[in-house]
Enzyme design. Structure first.
Site, PDB file in Angstrom:
ATOM      1  N   ASP A 170      49.177 -40.389 -82.725  1.00 12.19           N
ATOM      2  CA  ASP A 170      47.747 -40.692 -82.695  1.00 12.19           C
ATOM      3  C   ASP A 170      47.363 -41.496 -81.456  1.00 12.19           C
ATOM      4  OD1 ASP A 170      47.703 -39.398 -85.098  1.00 12.19           O
ATOM      5  OD2 ASP A 170      46.454 -40.883 -86.094  1.00 12.19           O
ATOM      6  N   CYS A 222      55.378 -41.238 -88.345  1.00 15.79           N
ATOM      7  CA  CYS A 222      54.060 -41.627 -87.852  1.00 15.79           C
ATOM      8  C   CYS A 222      52.931 -41.094 -88.721  1.00 15.79           C
ATOM      9  CB  CYS A 222      53.914 -41.246 -86.389  1.00 15.79           C
ATOM     10  SG  CYS A 222      54.962 -42.307 -85.346  1.00 15.79           S
ATOM     11  N   CYS A 253      54.265 -47.683 -84.300  1.00 21.07           N
ATOM     12  CA  CYS A 253      53.661 -48.856 -83.659  1.00 21.07           C
ATOM     13  C   CYS A 253      53.702 -50.071 -84.583  1.00 21.07           C
ATOM     14  CB  CYS A 253      52.248 -48.540 -83.207  1.00 21.07           C
ATOM     15  SG  CYS A 253      52.209 -47.310 -81.879  1.00 21.07           S
ATOM     16  N   GLU A 288      40.262 -40.455 -85.187  1.00 22.06           N
ATOM     17  CA  GLU A 288      40.355 -41.908 -85.186  1.00 22.06           C
ATOM     18  C   GLU A 288      39.644 -42.435 -83.941  1.00 22.06           C
ATOM     19  OE1 GLU A 288      44.371 -43.194 -85.305  1.00 22.06           O
ATOM     20  OE2 GLU A 288      44.587 -42.889 -87.453  1.00 22.06           O
ATOM     21  N   SER A 301      41.644 -46.042 -86.442  1.00 28.41           N
ATOM     22  CA  SER A 301      43.075 -46.329 -86.429  1.00 28.41           C
ATOM     23  C   SER A 301      43.357 -47.512 -87.342  1.00 28.41           C
ATOM     24  CB  SER A 301      43.511 -46.667 -85.000  1.00 28.41           C
ATOM     25  OG  SER A 301      44.749 -47.332 -84.987  1.00 28.41           O
TER      26      SER A 301
END
Length: 551
Positions: free
Chosen positions: A78, A119, A191, A442, A468
């Site tokens: 993303d 993810c 992340c 997003e 996000s």
């Protein structure tokens, strides 16, 4: 074994012949056949190391007497897809991943499956596939990235996005931004904050579909490989006992999942994904139920973007089991629910005391008495909208704002970076919903730009798209019905007053009904001009209020 229909008897000699062409021996063919759904690729940092997880899971299957059979699945990053056409494909990829796992498992008669996502869309997609297939399944993810460091402070991907806003206002030089770019994401993994990927990986533990540690063990720790081996062993137990995903993902398990979601302050995207998984599990779960859980669940964690700490810090103080143990002190969880571990969830978290109160707050002294996510309703969002209230500044919890309307994300970003948005404004971005986007992009760039420019305590952003998990500020998404379905968000005009009341769950457009009706008569709804998969997706996808599922 389910694979018997594919491999046993004289009539299946051709099938066995083809398996032997792939190198399988008679001994391997006789054993339970276990799919290893590996979403490895060389693009996504959360997936770059999944070969090692797959190899470890296969070793576990072999140790426990099964035959592992690896097959691939796609995954979208993303962050890389953000703020350009690529983001239109992120949410739609969820359906492709779920469908591909279903196809591979059903077409080849597999007895069980180890699901290896990491993810944003791959985790919910594989849980959707598990619920749909309803054969023994277990999730083991790739794990979170370690946080980076910049100027003596922890840094992550969101720090870089916000750095773009700081650079636009002249508060960060190009050289400083480059230094930040090089230091914020130091390892592979999803992340490092409580963004969507890590939110869903943590929830996979809470719902019972992954072993403890799945959500928080960093990608680069050897514990992650041992977890994958243990998961490979456990899938064989699940096959032997015929324990299936719908035995685990019951209505009460979804209540546990949403309770942990609210305590952690997870991404608003979890609302989309958990409702979609519930749909596959044939469990009825709606926005009102989510609000009900949020109102009684204290928020115990403020990880990035809501605070300075990261997933590795949560792991160090006890992880998800410690969060659940703390919640159980108010009897907020259902204890006697089966999990893939073979133990009840209450047995797993019992006695798992958190270490200190910095990362996981005491249940008697939470960050707030209500959960991290709030569902809002009003004449601007009759079917609901969602905000991550744990990442909203106190000044923005109740705010009267002035609308500045944009028809797409790119126009909004251009205006924000050009300094055209003022304190007290409400950026309204429409035609970015599941149908209208299409793909419900997003919008991390506009929210992080506002934060980087120091406007997150003064400017709201409302959209029929989504955000996000790294978003902070008064970012209200999932506005339903979306503009492409004739929702009121399509009637807003620049200069209109919008009243935001997150505390009381209200989102109101301060325009009288007669004026709105006149606007409705004179409004032409934009239609999707995409081709290929996006056009098909736009034609089939449902509202975000029901999980943006494809019918």
């Amino acid at each position: 074994m389910r694979s018997q229909n594919m491999k046993e008897g004289a009539s299946k000699a051709p099938h066995r012949s083809l398996l032997k062409a792939s190198g399988y021996s008679d001994m391997e063919i006789r054993k339970p056949l276990i799919g290893i759904a590996n979403s490895f690729n060389e693009i996504v940092p959360g997936h770059i190391e999944l070969r090692t997880i797959a190899e470890a899971a296969k070793k576990g299957v072999l140790m426990a007497g099964g035959t592992p059979m690896e097959f691939p699945a796609i995954a979208v990053c993303d962050g890389i897809a953000m703020n350009h056409e690529g983001m239109k494909y992120s949410l739609p990829s969820r359906e492709i991943i779920a469908d591909s796992v279903e196809i591979m498992v059903k077409a080849h008669g597999l007895d069980g499956v180890v699901l290896i996502p990491n993810c944003d869309k791959s985790v919910p997609a594989m849980l959707m596939a598990a619920a749909r297939l309803n054969i023994p399944a277990i999730v083991v993810s790739g794990g979170p990235m370690l946080a980076g460091s910049y100027n003596g402070n922890a840094a992550d991907l969101i720090t870089v996005f916000e750095g773009v806003g700081s650079h636009a206002t002249g508060n960060m030089s190009e050289e400083e931004l480059y230094e930040l770019e090089n230091s914020a994401c130091p390892t592979c993994g999803s992340c490092s904050g409580m963004f969507t990927a890590n939110s869903m990986n943590c929830i996979s533990e809470a719902i019972g579909m992954a072993l403890p540690g799945n959500g928080t063990i960093p990608a680069v720790y050897s514990d992650r490989k041992r977890l994958a081996k243990a998961s490979g062993i456990k899938i064989m137990e699940l096959v032997e006992k015929d324990i299936k995903p719908r035995d685990i993902m019951t209505p009460k398990a979804f209540e546990n999942a949403f309770t942990v979601d609210m305590a952690l302050g997870c991404s608003t995207n979890t609302v989309l994904h958990l409702t979609a998984i519930a749909n596959e599990a044939q469990v009825d779960f709606n926005l009102d139920k989510i609000n009900e859980i949020s109102l009684k669940t204290p928020n115990l964690c403020r990880l990035s973007p809501a605070g300075p700490n990261h997933i590795q810090d949560l792991y160090a103080v006890g992880g998800i089991m410690a969060v659940m143990n703390e919640l159980d002190k108010r009897e907020l969880l259902h204890r006697d629910l089966i999990t893939v571990s073979g133990m009840n969830i209450g047995e797993l978290y019992k006695g798992q005391e958190k270490r200190g109160s910095k990362i996981i707050a005491d249940i008697e002294k939470p960050y707030s008495e209500t959960g991290g996510i709030r569902v809002l309703r009003g004449n601007l969002a009759p079917d609901g909208a969602v905000v991550k209230q744990s990442a909203v500044a106190p000044e923005m919890m109740q705010k009267t704002t002035k609308a500045v309307v944009f028809e797409c994300e790119e126009d909004a970003v251009e205006s924000i970076l050009a300094g055209k948005i003022q304190k007290g404004d409400c950026v309204v971005i429409r035609y970015e919903g599941p149908k209208g986007g299409p793909g419900m992009r997003e919008m991390l760039t506009p929210t992080s730009s506002l934060a980087g420019m120091g406007l997150d305590k003064d400017v709201a952003l409302i959209t029929d798209g989504r955000f996000s998990g790294g978003t902070r500020g008064a970012a209200i998404g999932h506005v339903s019905p979306e503009a492409s379905e004739g929702g009121p968000i399509g009637l807003v005009e620049t200069g209109d007053t919008i009243i935001i009341d997150i505390i009381n769950g209200k989102l109101e457009l301060d325009v009288d009904e007669q004026t709105l009706e006149e606007r409705r008569k004179n409004t032409t709804i934009k239609t999707c001009k995409s081709q290929g998969y996006l056009k098909r997706y736009s034609d089939m996808v449902s509202s975000s209020s029901t999980g943006a599922i494809v019918k």
